[in-house]
Write a protein that holds these residues in place. Sequence first.
Motif, PDB file in Angstrom:
ATOM      1  N   TYR A   1       0.840  -1.202   0.000  1.00 42.53           N
ATOM      2  CA  TYR A   1       0.000   0.000   0.000  1.00 42.53           C
ATOM      3  C   TYR A   1       0.875   1.253   0.000  1.00 42.53           C
ATOM      4  O   TYR A   1       0.643   2.193  -0.767  1.00 42.53           O
ATOM      5  N   ILE A   2       1.900   1.288   0.842  1.00 44.86           N
ATOM      6  CA  ILE A   2       2.770   2.463   0.928  1.00 44.86           C
ATOM      7  C   ILE A   2       3.605   2.603  -0.344  1.00 44.86           C
ATOM      8  O   ILE A   2       3.832   3.720  -0.842  1.00 44.86           O
ATOM      9  N   VAL A   3       4.094   1.479  -0.889  1.00 42.34           N
ATOM     10  CA  VAL A   3       4.911   1.522  -2.101  1.00 42.34           C
ATOM     11  C   VAL A   3       4.127   2.116  -3.258  1.00 42.34           C
ATOM     12  O   VAL A   3       4.661   2.863  -4.088  1.00 42.34           O
ATOM     13  N   ARG A   4       2.846   1.794  -3.331  1.00 40.24           N
ATOM     14  CA  ARG A   4       2.030   2.269  -4.452  1.00 40.24           C
ATOM     15  C   ARG A   4       1.644   3.736  -4.308  1.00 40.24           C
ATOM     16  O   ARG A   4       1.570   4.470  -5.304  1.00 40.24           O
ATOM     17  N   ALA A   5       1.405   4.192  -3.077  1.00 43.01           N
ATOM     18  CA  ALA A   5       0.827   5.529  -2.916  1.00 43.01           C
ATOM     19  C   ALA A   5       1.659   6.482  -2.077  1.00 43.01           C
ATOM     20  O   ALA A   5       1.345   7.677  -2.011  1.00 43.01           O
TER      21      ALA A   5
END
Length: 579
Positions: free
Chosen positions: A8-12
Amino acid sequence: MDEERALYIVRAGEAGAIERVLRDYSDKMRKPRCKELKSRPRSWTYIHRATFKFESTDEDKRKRLCEGIFKVLVKDVPTTCQVSCLEVLRILSRDKKILVPVTTKENMQILLKLAKLHESDDSLEKVSEFPVIVESLKCLCNIVFNSQMAQQLSLELNLAAKLCNLLRKCKDRKFINDIKCFDLRLLFLLSLLHTDIRSQLRYELQGLPLLTQILESAFSIKWTDEYESAIDHNGPPLSPQETDCAIEALKALFNVTVDSWKVHKESDSHQFRVMAAVLRHCLLIVGPTEDKTEELHSNAVNLLSNVPVSCLDVLICPLTHGETPQEAATLDELPGDKTTEKDTALKSNTMVYNGMNMEAVHVLLSFMEKRIDKGSSYREGLTPVLSLLTECSRAHRNIRKFLKDQVLPPLRDVTNRPEVGSTVRNKLVRLMTHVDLGVKQIAAEFLFVLCKERVDSLLKYTGYGNAAGLLAARGLLAGGRGDNWYSEDEDTDTEEYKNAKPNINLITGHLEEPMPNPIDEMTEEQKEYEAMKLVNMLDKLSREELLKPMGLKPDGTITPLEEALSQYSVIEETSSDTD
């Protein structure tokens, strides 16, 4: 849950958030159970960093996390964020199942660019980029090892040439040992998995001189002659980084030279002699620990096995100007039995024989004995060094004579069987009856070569029972010697051996007290009965094909008894016809 949060953090997320969450992922720790506290010195252990087996339930999450990391790596993010991404990618790339959709040409090119493998004119001046280069190379090592698709893409992208180019940039720079180490490891993997790359490395990319220079740099060699280096026996051991770098270079060189038994060009001969001289230096230095030293010497032995035997003469060299025979009692001059001790103690570090420095050969002999003492993995650990010593002894007279004095000193005490005791000879004779056919063959061959391939000399040191297997295989049961030529033999029998020789049992190879003859007290009827009983037993075993009578042909080979008798009959008829 860890993969979902990280994905989730990597994407956004922003670069800082991505770096934090990925660092937490790779550095996440757990507290051990109460049972583990007694055996572990620390109360916390890493979860993901030490993981090599993964649960199949989270496979899809790990695939998507890898894809997200590659998308971050193509962006303009800080170096620390790149390192965190690559650390997690290195952990995930241990899982073979997730690499199939992840390993694409585009993703491989991303890693090549980060590892400074994409362009030939890139320099290695920015120290801040070194961690990114190292982590990228680690990822490539895992991916190439675990993915057949990556192995094929490596050929398409000409990865071997790029790795050699990177090595040329940093071969003389010691402060980037980690880059050299993982570059060499990747080169080793490529040459191991693709035999075609070996030929490319050897001829097109000039990998033999390049990798030899890498070894020279790791050992900080200073040449005193064309094939002789200065050895500082009191110097510090190699650092862990230099040792690891040297080991990887040795492994890569082994693959490059695996088919190099014959030398046709003078330039090839010179290059192999230089490499052999570097390996001699390698044998005479030590690593940071005993285990690392053994690993270093083991790889050096494997590589020496690929060197043409004619080039191995550089393992020994004449005494230098700073060394004189008066500094130490040489093996030629030791009083009495000159090699009764396992390791002849000299006052200097130099092992001298016939005016030649035998340090490297002595190290090989000690290495061989350590491998015998281990008592396991003989085929992988012992046969390479035994084979190397055998070929060196067969081709180089001084090496053979030195090893003969060390392994087979003149016999004095013959009261014990040859296989009983703790000397090198005793250990090798025990191996002559080992269950592993390859091990016993090479052990017997080594002793046979030290005896100048003379059957009577071999039997003196081993006994007929231990040597029967080798003699049968070589067709020498009737005596004689092998096909190779050696210098004339000198009389090395001691007075003790000459006095005991008439009473030595040729089968066991040791002195036995005369045994009473059991048939002396039998009557003629009893002797006849026992003889017929033995004949009937042999006849029964023969008819049931449990035992097949064999005989010895005139050339010393074994054959069925009927055929052997017929050949001897033909010889007798031929000799009787002559006038």
